[in-house]
Motif scaffolding. Sequence first.
Motif, PDB file in Angstrom:
ATOM      1  N   CYS A 560       0.832  -1.207   0.000  1.00 35.56           N
ATOM      2  CA  CYS A 560       0.000   0.000   0.000  1.00 35.56           C
ATOM      3  C   CYS A 560       0.865   1.254   0.000  1.00 35.56           C
ATOM      4  CB  CYS A 560      -0.916  -0.041   1.207  1.00 35.56           C
ATOM      5  SG  CYS A 560      -2.046   1.353   1.313  1.00 35.56           S
ATOM      6  N   LEU A 561       1.933   1.223   0.822  1.00 32.98           N
ATOM      7  CA  LEU A 561       2.831   2.377   0.886  1.00 32.98           C
ATOM      8  C   LEU A 561       3.546   2.597  -0.449  1.00 32.98           C
ATOM      9  CD1 LEU A 561       4.357   1.945   4.461  1.00 32.98           C
ATOM     10  CD2 LEU A 561       2.912   3.810   3.664  1.00 32.98           C
ATOM     11  N   LYS A 562       3.981   1.485  -1.085  1.00 33.91           N
ATOM     12  CA  LYS A 562       4.641   1.598  -2.388  1.00 33.91           C
ATOM     13  C   LYS A 562       3.703   2.201  -3.427  1.00 33.91           C
ATOM     14  CE  LYS A 562       7.907  -2.263  -1.906  1.00 33.91           C
ATOM     15  NZ  LYS A 562       8.252  -3.602  -2.379  1.00 33.91           N
ATOM     16  N   THR A 563       2.447   1.758  -3.422  1.00 35.50           N
ATOM     17  CA  THR A 563       1.452   2.275  -4.376  1.00 35.50           C
ATOM     18  C   THR A 563       1.236   3.771  -4.162  1.00 35.50           C
ATOM     19  OG1 THR A 563       0.355   0.129  -4.275  1.00 35.50           O
ATOM     20  CG2 THR A 563      -0.875   1.945  -5.259  1.00 35.50           C
ATOM     21  N   VAL A 564       1.126   4.163  -2.902  1.00 38.85           N
ATOM     22  CA  VAL A 564       0.921   5.583  -2.582  1.00 38.85           C
ATOM     23  C   VAL A 564       2.107   6.409  -3.058  1.00 38.85           C
ATOM     24  CG1 VAL A 564       0.732   7.223  -0.684  1.00 38.85           C
ATOM     25  CG2 VAL A 564      -0.651   5.157  -0.646  1.00 38.85           C
ATOM     26  N   VAL A 565       3.320   5.890  -2.807  1.00 37.45           N
ATOM     27  CA  VAL A 565       4.533   6.619  -3.218  1.00 37.45           C
ATOM     28  C   VAL A 565       4.577   6.758  -4.745  1.00 37.45           C
ATOM     29  CG1 VAL A 565       7.043   6.484  -3.325  1.00 37.45           C
ATOM     30  CG2 VAL A 565       5.861   6.029  -1.170  1.00 37.45           C
ATOM     31  N   LEU A 571       1.798  11.891  -9.909  1.00 43.58           N
ATOM     32  CA  LEU A 571       1.077  13.163  -9.792  1.00 43.58           C
ATOM     33  C   LEU A 571       2.033  14.349  -9.786  1.00 43.58           C
ATOM     34  CD1 LEU A 571      -1.671  12.229  -7.152  1.00 43.58           C
ATOM     35  CD2 LEU A 571      -2.039  12.874  -9.540  1.00 43.58           C
ATOM     36  N   LEU A 572       3.200  14.165  -9.168  1.00 40.70           N
ATOM     37  CA  LEU A 572       4.185  15.238  -9.111  1.00 40.70           C
ATOM     38  C   LEU A 572       4.705  15.567 -10.500  1.00 40.70           C
ATOM     39  CD1 LEU A 572       5.804  17.067  -7.180  1.00 40.70           C
ATOM     40  CD2 LEU A 572       7.549  15.286  -7.103  1.00 40.70           C
TER      41      LEU A 572
END
Length: 576
Positions: A560-565, A571-572
């Motif tokens: 989940c953290l990898k996906t968010v990153v 997006l950036l």
Amino acid sequence: MVWRIYMHLTSAVFLSLGSFICGLSAFIMLFFQISYLIEWEFFFFNSSSLVMSLIFDWMSMIFSSFVLLISSMVLFYSGGYMEGDKSLNRFMYLVLAFVMSMMLVIMSPNLISILLGWDGLGLVSYALVIYYQNEKSANSGMLTVLSNRVGDVALLFSIALMMSLGGWNFIIYCGGMDDSFTLLLKGLVVMAAMTKSAQIPFSAWLPAAMAAPTPVSALVHSSTLVTAGVYLLIRFSPALSGSFVSSFLLIISCLTMFMAGLGANFEYDLKKIIALSTLSQLGVMMSILALGMPDLAFFHLLTHALFKALLFLCAGVIIHNVKDYQDIRHMGGLVKSMPLTAMCMTLSNLALCGMPFMAGFYSKDMILEMAFMSDVNKMAFLLYGLATGLTVCYTFRLIFYSMTGESNIGSLSAVSDSSSIMTSPMMVLSLGAVMGGSALSWLLFPESYMICLSPWLKSLTLMVSLAGGLIGYTLNIMNMNYSLKSLLSVSSVYFMGSMWFMPYLSSAMVSDFSLSIGKKIEQSLDKGWLEHLGGQGAYFMGSQSSGYVEISQSKALKTCLKTVVVWAIILLFMVI
């Protein structure tokens, strides 16, 4: 049946043999002025040695001899009194455990080692009071054990305070306790003795303990449980002389003996009358201790043990014969059908009254004369005189109702002196009630006291006793108890006859105060805040925290953290 006879006979033989050995040792130690102190050191803590101590001197040996003699007579007597009981062996073992605890108290000059026997007395006495397993016995046992726990706590506090002296052998340190720091220590020891010997305000448990079988009452109320506090103060007496604690003890003990004598004149339960008599005599012992004469207190302790044990054994025979009634109004005229028991009971009653040349006369008369000669205040002097008169008054009242008055025994009662198992110990103790006082006075006081009194003070004890006996007998012949109740207000008679409301106050303190506070503490702490902040709360927080840790260490969280990153980076770039 064979085992039961073997049990009480064997116990009586071995305890009698032990009594003879202790008595012989006491004579030798007294003659040669020798004593032995044995110590086992367990460990050394903060410059204080924790030791198990035993002292063998003339005082401990002669008291042990009396305790073993009375115990042997009581156990032999129990073979007849408790004959039909299914749990006779358990009863015998409990009595033997009780005797062993008392022997530990007698032999211990150390506050820590004395605690073993002290707590043993409290535990076994509770087991014996609730022996009959009914509601009355349960209530009496609870009152007994909770009252005595107050003294046990005081003894534990005194152990903590005495550590500053460098040890717990009070025989050694008693002489140096004359500063203000040790005043609290002396007060705690006196409180412990007051609870065990049932002084005001802890008097209610002693008559309540009459719920135990009569042989137990004979042992408990003559030479063991109730005398443990007196014996502790006799050993502790060098520290008490001239202190504020002794003045406090004097007024409390004088009030106790007056209150007990007054209450016994309104009581109709045979065993409770004798229990209140014991309470009165304990007040006599405590008062002379407070006046700084421990040898006289010890003398009265020994003589009282002989005639009071005999009085209880006679009461047990009477109760056994009149269909187990204890109300003296259901007795009367027993001198015709039970002449041997009547003779023994009269002997013990006369010794209790201080009849000249009986056992109680030598100790009681000397105590009263020394008290009158000492520097007591008018209040204590008045209470001494009134308590002495009341003792003879309730004794002659008891003789009238049970022995010489009109017979009120039920038609189905088989009244006789036929049981030799129960009458034989009474004959042995009768010899002690007649000759014990003179023998002990010759032994303990080879040099007589110098008593200088005016003629009216010298004759005061005899006059007060004669007046008390006359009033007690004539008022009951005239059946004046009901007249007194009509003349006086009912509330005042009720107040005097109920030990100044102490049973109700003690019960209220135990049930309404202590137990209700305990219930509130349990509800608010054990079942309240401690459920959240104690073990359950810690378990819940630990479970929750471990769940969070487990989630943080799982692959799903990492993915989940990898996906968010990744999405954040995408997006950036899109924004840029």
